[in-house]
Design an enzyme around this catalytic site. Structure first.
Site, PDB file in Angstrom:
ATOM      1  N   GLY A   1       0.591  -1.114   0.073  1.00 13.98           N
ATOM      2  CA  GLY A   1       0.125  -0.029  -0.176  1.00 13.98           C
ATOM      3  C   GLY A   1       0.912   1.297   0.070  1.00 13.98           C
ATOM      4  O   GLY A   1       2.116   1.280  -0.337  1.00 13.98           O
TER       5      GLY A   1
ATOM      6  N   LEU B   1      -4.174  -5.660  -4.847  1.00 18.81           N
ATOM      7  CA  LEU B   1      -3.203  -4.700  -4.763  1.00 18.81           C
ATOM      8  C   LEU B   1      -1.915  -5.103  -4.384  1.00 18.81           C
ATOM      9  O   LEU B   1      -1.875  -5.875  -3.290  1.00 18.81           O
ATOM     10  CB  LEU B   1      -3.598  -3.495  -3.840  1.00 18.81           C
ATOM     11  CG  LEU B   1      -2.539  -2.341  -3.614  1.00 18.81           C
ATOM     12  CD1 LEU B   1      -2.456  -1.411  -4.892  1.00 18.81           C
ATOM     13  CD2 LEU B   1      -3.164  -1.371  -2.500  1.00 18.81           C
ATOM     14  N   ASP B   2      -0.762  -5.083  -4.969  1.00 19.28           N
ATOM     15  CA  ASP B   2       0.667  -5.280  -4.635  1.00 19.28           C
ATOM     16  C   ASP B   2       0.813  -6.868  -4.311  1.00 19.28           C
ATOM     17  O   ASP B   2       1.734  -7.126  -3.617  1.00 19.28           O
ATOM     18  CB  ASP B   2       1.059  -4.490  -3.280  1.00 19.28           C
ATOM     19  CG  ASP B   2       1.056  -3.042  -3.473  1.00 19.28           C
ATOM     20  OD1 ASP B   2       1.447  -2.741  -4.721  1.00 19.28           O
ATOM     21  OD2 ASP B   2       1.011  -2.299  -2.812  1.00 19.28           O
ATOM     22  N   ALA B   3      -0.141  -7.605  -5.007  1.00 21.87           N
ATOM     23  CA  ALA B   3      -0.153  -9.211  -4.731  1.00 21.87           C
ATOM     24  C   ALA B   3      -0.050  -9.924  -5.741  1.00 21.87           C
ATOM     25  O   ALA B   3       0.045 -11.146  -5.700  1.00 21.87           O
ATOM     26  CB  ALA B   3      -1.446  -9.321  -4.036  1.00 21.87           C
TER      27      ALA B   3
END
Lengths: 284, 284, 284, 284
Positions: free
Chosen positions: B201, B227-229
């Site tokens: 994040g 997100l960001d995964a």
């Protein structure tokens, strides 16, 4: 030669270094180490100074009182004083894995560390032979949910009896209860087998494998009541690839864990760590 | 010399390497690269093979069909075929920070990468001068909560018009919407300024500073709807100390970000990445 | 806010820190940075201190004189004084490779560095377009064995004309002559593409490949009259494997070179390097 | 389950992988590992393949003969065959420093390595207690210039008696004579306490300190008759600063040395190293 080691922190104000170094120099102490650091966000001054006691006017057992009276009050200092001829006493807690234990015992035996290791505590009998190899008493306290409180109480009695100054959790697979943590504030060093704060909790190598990371890490930290969230002392990492299985991660991680833990323990033994809020200041 | 690059994965069975290399060799293709890997947990076979097309019997535009008919069906293969003389076309998305952008444009201009960069897209006008320095069209799509859907639709039209194959988010400070991600599956590369999965994040350097970590990192990954995964392509780290302020972390991090992103982009351009489930297989 | 930066070294004696900090504090300078280090082998004291000039009693242009009279003589100090509002002026020397040049120009343009880059000098015309992109004058001095002396003389005139304070050799493929080195003592920063002192001289990547090393490095150092033997400022390394060709080493090395060079230049710009004998003291 | 491990290299020609994997598959061997690599400069093909012997048609003691007859001749192969149920036997040579020795004995005792360590040889009695702790015979052969030849002859007899397959020099401070090296070609692993080829020979930490390097390293390599010039197996490095004394370098270096040596020994035990000319090919 015997030295005194003074670590302190206080609100930053002009003149602290001058006053402290003057105090030592005027009383014929020869400064062999001095490092300081100012946290400008928090406005806190940190300092570590070490001097030879040979010709020092103030008797060793009076230094703390004098320093408190003359400077600590004035500057609202939080300080600790150590002497090089008083070796800290360290207990090692283990479960079944031996790599961190052997690494520390090898350093201890080789005289790398200025420390005493009077006992090893475990919740399993497995590593008794390792302890015996190095002639160190090994106590087993099996722990279940029901026996935890009383067993930890017994452990703490034993630690007192052996005059233990600090504890190293060398892959000890038990959560330490708040009572024990409070008795050893910033005096319990743990090694967590991940790059914290990634992969808090159990089975971090499995979690790292699942996530497909390209680097794994290990983190040594002081234990606080919040799991894996205490002040970080040291971290290191090693590269992995898609070819590495969970077993490979565990194997590569072992080398990291023992080196990272031993570096942290080494800094603690040398009195080079100051803790402020939830962070560490590491002197060189 | 022009080459074909074949990447494939399929359930592991004996004889796949033999059949595939025979197919190439018998048809007079000279193999210049071959690497394979078996994921024994998932029982999946991965392979990358590259061969010279000069004397290859099968015309370039027929290879895909032949390979599909003869082998892909039989082995239940998932495969992709590329040709060295077809440069991939890459769009760069930026916001206001220039370090990743300049790093890529410098490589591009120096001929380090076999790629075309036909356009740069931004939600801010700030980096227009940078784009102009290198003679690349720069389009601004200001994005607010209300305009996001329509602006992304316009961006996607533009990407189609420029025949863009993949997208690099070079510190683009906007979350990409699922529609766009679905149009470019494993074709949007992001750089996240932390050692994922730590500090997912916003404001990861601030979070790292708060936590008191001793190492910071950067992570390049394919963008998925979480997100960001997405699948991690590359990570790297750098040491920090208690002396480093948030500003220092940001400054040290910039160097990490640009190198880690460019390494990932380089692997993507060279067709050396296979994705399976949420992980990447990176060929050497 | 404008600050003064004082760097000094002298034989170690008690009281230096006290005196210097007193000098600043008494004259109403607010210290924002202080770091010191004692080389116990050589018995040399090193110090860097920075303070705000706003309320400082002594006018900026008198500080040097006062400090010299009051302290430098007494302690046999070697000191340098800088002011934050006087940006150092840096010349870049290049040959044909652009990666280090672009890396520095990108930082310069983004405002990362507190420096002026008034000109770029080269022995080849190749990188003129790069210089033009960033609007920096580019001068070509072709150099042969016969013309070297006179060309360097012309270069030095130009450097004087542009009031250049220090020089960065960004993969400049010429040995600098002793005359020029003597005019810029510890003011010429070079990047050598190996982990010095391994692979001194030409073609270090080829030599590293031949030797079969598993790690390659890059080294930034001040130029002295002995080839690749000056004080080391910064080094870094990256892993390679048997799969890496010479071309791969060169490619991986480029990223190292530019980062290592830029870190060194950054330290130099910030006045954080002291040189003693053939070593550097790097302040944090 | 018992496996066979085949390592080979030969001039690169099409079809080798096919033929070798066919040979295994047709005879009902289940391949559990395969990796290959082509050195395009030298045109040499390298391969490591491992398969389960459970249903393999050819008896284990006949495989070498069959493979030689059917393939090695045809392809001009240099090959070695190992079986997982035959543990290699390793002798450790030490002098006075214990860190590498303890690191290996701890791994051995913990079952990390598939190896036998039947004896330890030293030129000094100092580490006898360490050997005794782990129940391993310890032989002392004091060595002077005059006795070297005869003492090494006695050592070699002992090595034969104990059926030793390879030797690890764990900070053994003696140069091995050419006779002994020839008897154990690419079977003597040394750890050199520098980043080779920097600082060949004695006292590398002192030399590194003198040179003012910012990174120190350690190198494990096979011993050849040229000092510190044999094929490099593994290297690693750690950062140092101007604050580090020679003593600090030695201390930091110890951790490097033991990890780098153990990584090399581990690769050797797992039969993952091929040597060609003066370089190693390391399989994953």
């Amino acid at each position: 030669m015997s030295t005194a080691k003074l670590l302190l922190h206080c609100p930053d104000r002009p003149g602290i270094i001058s006053e402290v170094t003057n105090f030592i120099t005027i009383n014929k102490g020869n400064i062999v180490y001095l490092d300081q650091y100012v946290d400008h966000d928090e406005n806190i001054f940190f300092m570590r100074v070490e001097w030879e006691l040979k010709d020092f006017f103030i008797p060793a057992d009076k230094i703390e009182e004098y320093f408190h009276t003359l400077y600590a009050q004035k500057y609202d200092m939080n300080f600790r004083l150590y002497f090089s001829d008083q070796k800290p006493r360290m207990a090692i807690f283990v479960s079944k894995m031996s790599h961190c234990l052997y690494d520390m015992l090898a350093r201890y035996t080789a005289g790398e560390w200025d420390v005493e290791i009077p006992l090893i505590i475990s919740n399993h009998p497995d590593l008794k032979p390792a302890a015996e190899r190095f002639g160190i008493p090994y106590y087993v306290f099996p722990i279940t949910k029901d026996t935890k409180v009383e067993q930890e109480a017994l452990e703490m009695e034993l630690l007192k009896e052996y005059k233990v100054d600090f504890i190293v959790l060398a892959r000890y697979m038990q959560v330490i209860s708040p009572e024990m943590i409070k008795s050893y504030p910033n005096k319990i060093i743990n090694i967590h087998h991940s790059f914290l704060p990634a992969f808090v909790g159990a089975k971090p190598y499995h979690a790292a494998f699942e996530r497909g990371v390209k680097i794994i890490g290990a983190t040594s930290h002081y234990v606080t009541t919040e799991l894996d969230a205490g002040p970080i002392i040291e971290q290191d990492v090693v590269r992995v690839t898609h070819r590495d299985t969970v077993h490979d991660l565990i194997s590569k991680g072992r080398d990291l864990e023992k080196i990272v833990l031993s570096r942290a323990v080494s800094k603690h033994i040398d009195r080079k760590i100051l803790t402020y809020k939830n962070k560490t200041v590491l002197f060189s």
